[in-house]
Design a protein around this motif. Structure first.
Motif, PDB file in Angstrom:
ATOM      1  N   GLY A 109      96.149 -27.065 111.399  1.00 13.87           N
ATOM      2  CA  GLY A 109      95.710 -25.870 110.709  1.00 13.87           C
ATOM      3  C   GLY A 109      94.549 -25.199 111.394  1.00 13.87           C
ATOM      4  O   GLY A 109      94.209 -25.517 112.532  1.00 13.87           O
ATOM      5  N   LEU A 110      93.937 -24.260 110.676  1.00 10.25           N
ATOM      6  CA  LEU A 110      92.784 -23.509 111.165  1.00 10.25           C
ATOM      7  C   LEU A 110      91.513 -24.074 110.558  1.00 10.25           C
ATOM      8  O   LEU A 110      91.431 -24.264 109.338  1.00 10.25           O
ATOM      9  CB  LEU A 110      92.933 -22.030 110.800  1.00 10.25           C
ATOM     10  N   VAL A 111      90.528 -24.327 111.411  1.00  8.17           N
ATOM     11  CA  VAL A 111      89.262 -24.879 110.945  1.00  8.17           C
ATOM     12  C   VAL A 111      88.117 -24.269 111.751  1.00  8.17           C
ATOM     13  O   VAL A 111      88.292 -23.887 112.909  1.00  8.17           O
ATOM     14  CB  VAL A 111      89.263 -26.422 111.064  1.00  8.17           C
ATOM     15  N   GLN A 112      86.946 -24.162 111.135  1.00 14.73           N
ATOM     16  CA  GLN A 112      85.771 -23.637 111.821  1.00 14.73           C
ATOM     17  C   GLN A 112      85.140 -24.697 112.711  1.00 14.73           C
ATOM     18  O   GLN A 112      85.314 -25.899 112.478  1.00 14.73           O
ATOM     19  CB  GLN A 112      84.737 -23.145 110.803  1.00 14.73           C
ATOM     20  N   PRO A 113      84.430 -24.277 113.757  1.00 16.20           N
ATOM     21  CA  PRO A 113      83.725 -25.254 114.591  1.00 16.20           C
ATOM     22  C   PRO A 113      82.836 -26.163 113.752  1.00 16.20           C
ATOM     23  O   PRO A 113      82.153 -25.703 112.834  1.00 16.20           O
ATOM     24  CB  PRO A 113      82.897 -24.378 115.530  1.00 16.20           C
ATOM     25  N   GLY A 114      82.868 -27.456 114.072  1.00 21.06           N
ATOM     26  CA  GLY A 114      82.116 -28.437 113.315  1.00 21.06           C
ATOM     27  C   GLY A 114      82.886 -29.039 112.164  1.00 21.06           C
ATOM     28  O   GLY A 114      82.426 -30.020 111.561  1.00 21.06           O
ATOM     29  N   GLY A 115      84.048 -28.492 111.862  1.00 16.83           N
ATOM     30  CA  GLY A 115      84.860 -28.985 110.769  1.00 16.83           C
ATOM     31  C   GLY A 115      85.705 -30.181 111.144  1.00 16.83           C
ATOM     32  O   GLY A 115      85.628 -30.686 112.270  1.00 16.83           O
ATOM     33  N   SER A 116      86.531 -30.621 110.194  1.00 17.91           N
ATOM     34  CA  SER A 116      87.358 -31.811 110.382  1.00 17.91           C
ATOM     35  C   SER A 116      88.799 -31.566 109.973  1.00 17.91           C
ATOM     36  O   SER A 116      89.081 -30.749 109.101  1.00 17.91           O
ATOM     37  CB  SER A 116      86.811 -32.981 109.564  1.00 17.91           C
ATOM     38  N   LEU A 117      89.705 -32.299 110.609  1.00 17.71           N
ATOM     39  CA  LEU A 117      91.114 -32.314 110.260  1.00 17.71           C
ATOM     40  C   LEU A 117      91.632 -33.733 110.449  1.00 17.71           C
ATOM     41  O   LEU A 117      91.109 -34.480 111.275  1.00 17.71           O
ATOM     42  CB  LEU A 117      91.932 -31.368 111.137  1.00 17.71           C
ATOM     43  N   ARG A 118      92.671 -34.081 109.704  1.00 22.38           N
ATOM     44  CA  ARG A 118      93.309 -35.378 109.856  1.00 22.38           C
ATOM     45  C   ARG A 118      94.802 -35.173 110.075  1.00 22.38           C
ATOM     46  O   ARG A 118      95.506 -34.664 109.198  1.00 22.38           O
ATOM     47  CB  ARG A 118      93.091 -36.250 108.620  1.00 22.38           C
ATOM     48  N   ASN A 159      86.780 -35.063 113.884  1.00 17.84           N
ATOM     49  CA  ASN A 159      85.516 -34.577 113.348  1.00 17.84           C
ATOM     50  C   ASN A 159      84.774 -33.767 114.401  1.00 17.84           C
ATOM     51  O   ASN A 159      85.068 -33.852 115.587  1.00 17.84           O
ATOM     52  CB  ASN A 159      84.642 -35.747 112.893  1.00 17.84           C
ATOM     53  N   SER A 160      83.797 -32.991 113.954  1.00 21.40           N
ATOM     54  CA  SER A 160      82.980 -32.174 114.852  1.00 21.40           C
ATOM     55  C   SER A 160      83.843 -31.367 115.811  1.00 21.40           C
ATOM     56  O   SER A 160      83.605 -31.338 117.024  1.00 21.40           O
ATOM     57  CB  SER A 160      82.004 -33.065 115.628  1.00 21.40           C
ATOM     58  N   LEU A 161      84.837 -30.706 115.272  1.00 21.11           N
ATOM     59  CA  LEU A 161      85.791 -29.969 116.098  1.00 21.11           C
ATOM     60  C   LEU A 161      85.133 -28.809 116.835  1.00 21.11           C
ATOM     61  O   LEU A 161      84.234 -28.149 116.315  1.00 21.11           O
ATOM     62  CB  LEU A 161      86.943 -29.463 115.244  1.00 21.11           C
ATOM     63  N   LYS A 162      85.609 -28.582 118.057  1.00 20.85           N
ATOM     64  CA  LYS A 162      85.115 -27.530 118.924  1.00 20.85           C
ATOM     65  C   LYS A 162      86.241 -26.558 119.260  1.00 20.85           C
ATOM     66  O   LYS A 162      87.411 -26.930 119.206  1.00 20.85           O
ATOM     67  CB  LYS A 162      84.573 -28.127 120.228  1.00 20.85           C
ATOM     68  N   PRO A 163      85.917 -25.320 119.634  1.00 21.05           N
ATOM     69  CA  PRO A 163      86.968 -24.384 120.047  1.00 21.05           C
ATOM     70  C   PRO A 163      87.835 -24.928 121.179  1.00 21.05           C
ATOM     71  O   PRO A 163      89.027 -24.611 121.247  1.00 21.05           O
ATOM     72  CB  PRO A 163      86.174 -23.149 120.496  1.00 21.05           C
ATOM     73  N   GLU A 164      87.264 -25.747 122.046  1.00 17.99           N
ATOM     74  CA  GLU A 164      88.004 -26.344 123.158  1.00 17.99           C
ATOM     75  C   GLU A 164      89.082 -27.318 122.694  1.00 17.99           C
ATOM     76  O   GLU A 164      89.944 -27.704 123.485  1.00 17.99           O
ATOM     77  CB  GLU A 164      87.052 -27.077 124.115  1.00 17.99           C
ATOM     78  N   ALA A 200      87.862 -38.736 127.398  1.00 19.83           N
ATOM     79  CA  ALA A 200      86.410 -38.631 127.391  1.00 19.83           C
ATOM     80  C   ALA A 200      85.918 -37.462 126.540  1.00 19.83           C
ATOM     81  O   ALA A 200      84.857 -37.542 125.913  1.00 19.83           O
ATOM     82  CB  ALA A 200      85.892 -38.497 128.825  1.00 19.83           C
ATOM     83  N   SER A 201      86.685 -36.386 126.493  1.00 19.92           N
ATOM     84  CA  SER A 201      86.277 -35.191 125.777  1.00 19.92           C
ATOM     85  C   SER A 201      86.271 -35.350 124.262  1.00 19.92           C
ATOM     86  O   SER A 201      85.653 -34.540 123.559  1.00 19.92           O
ATOM     87  CB  SER A 201      87.177 -34.014 126.159  1.00 19.92           C
ATOM     88  N   VAL A 202      86.946 -36.376 123.736  1.00 15.58           N
ATOM     89  CA  VAL A 202      87.024 -36.556 122.287  1.00 15.58           C
ATOM     90  C   VAL A 202      86.376 -37.843 121.811  1.00 15.58           C
ATOM     91  O   VAL A 202      86.214 -38.039 120.602  1.00 15.58           O
ATOM     92  CB  VAL A 202      88.479 -36.506 121.782  1.00 15.58           C
ATOM     93  N   LYS A 203      86.002 -38.710 122.727  1.00 13.90           N
ATOM     94  CA  LYS A 203      85.428 -39.998 122.356  1.00 13.90           C
ATOM     95  C   LYS A 203      84.145 -39.799 121.546  1.00 13.90           C
ATOM     96  O   LYS A 203      83.271 -39.027 121.922  1.00 13.90           O
ATOM     97  CB  LYS A 203      85.142 -40.834 123.599  1.00 13.90           C
ATOM     98  N   GLY A 204      84.060 -40.488 120.426  1.00 17.09           N
ATOM     99  CA  GLY A 204      82.923 -40.348 119.533  1.00 17.09           C
ATOM    100  C   GLY A 204      83.142 -39.339 118.426  1.00 17.09           C
ATOM    101  O   GLY A 204      82.404 -39.341 117.430  1.00 17.09           O
ATOM    102  N   ARG A 205      84.130 -38.465 118.584  1.00 17.62           N
ATOM    103  CA  ARG A 205      84.442 -37.453 117.579  1.00 17.62           C
ATOM    104  C   ARG A 205      85.771 -37.714 116.877  1.00 17.62           C
ATOM    105  O   ARG A 205      85.909 -37.432 115.687  1.00 17.62           O
ATOM    106  CB  ARG A 205      84.482 -36.062 118.212  1.00 17.62           C
ATOM    107  N   PHE A 206      86.749 -38.231 117.619  1.00 16.86           N
ATOM    108  CA  PHE A 206      88.073 -38.497 117.067  1.00 16.86           C
ATOM    109  C   PHE A 206      88.270 -40.002 116.879  1.00 16.86           C
ATOM    110  O   PHE A 206      87.745 -40.810 117.653  1.00 16.86           O
ATOM    111  CB  PHE A 206      89.172 -37.991 118.002  1.00 16.86           C
ATOM    112  N   THR A 207      89.057 -40.367 115.881  1.00 14.19           N
ATOM    113  CA  THR A 207      89.398 -41.760 115.638  1.00 14.19           C
ATOM    114  C   THR A 207      90.898 -41.883 115.390  1.00 14.19           C
ATOM    115  O   THR A 207      91.442 -41.207 114.519  1.00 14.19           O
ATOM    116  CB  THR A 207      88.641 -42.327 114.432  1.00 14.19           C
TER     117      THR A 207
END
Length: 120
Positions: A10-19, A83-88, A61-68
Motif C-alpha cells: 500500500g501507500l505509506v508516508q516516510p517513517g511509517g510501517s507496513l507488514r 519499519n522506518s520506511l523510506k522513499p527508496e 544492507a539497505s534494510v537491515k535494522g528496519r525490516f524483520t
C-alpha cells in the motif's frame, strides 16, 4: 501447482510501517527457504530478506535494522515487517519460495507481487 498469495502492500508516508504476508498453498511437504525480493521501475530485482526453515535470516544492507522477516512453518507463511520506511523502499515486492517439496516435484515459486509506495 504451488501458489503464493501476497498481501499487505500500500501507500505509506516516510517513517511509517507496513507488514507484508505471503501464504503458500498446494500439496506441500516442506519449504527450504522463503524470502522477499523487490523491483523498482527500470531496475533489476533484488533480494530484500530471506529465512530458512530453521530460522536463519539474511538481509540486504539497505534494510537491515528496519525490516524483520519471519515465518510460520506450520502455515507455510512468510512475513516482512517493514519499519522506518523510506522513499527508496518504493517498489513491487515479490514473495519467493525455494526448495519447495511436493508429492511430485522440488522447485522454486514466485508470488504475483504487491506494490509498496513510500511518499509524502
Amino acid at each position: 501447482q504451488v501458489l503464493l498469495v501476497e498481501s499487505g502492500g500500500g501507500l505509506v508516508q516516510p517513517g511509517g510501517s507496513l507488514r507484508l504476508s505471503c501464504a503458500a498453498s498446494g500439496s506441500i511437504f516442506s519449504i527450504n527457504t522463503m524470502g522477499w525480493y523487490r523491483q523498482a521501475p527500470g531496475e533489476q530485482r533484488e533480494l530484500v530478506a530471506s529465512i530458512t526453515s530453521s530460522g536463519n535470516t539474511n538481509y540486504a544492507a539497505s534494510v537491515k535494522g528496519r525490516f524483520t522477516i519471519s515465518r510460520d512453518n506450520a502455515k507455510n507463511t512468510v512475513y516482512l515487517q517493514m519499519n522506518s520506511l523510506k522513499p527508496e523502499d518504493t517498489a513491487v515486492y515479490y514473495c519467493n519460495a525455494r526448495g519447495v517439496l511436493t508429492t511430485a516435484s522440488l522447485g522454486t515459486y514466485w508470488g504475483q507481487g504487491t506494490q509498496v509506495t513510500v511518499s509524502s
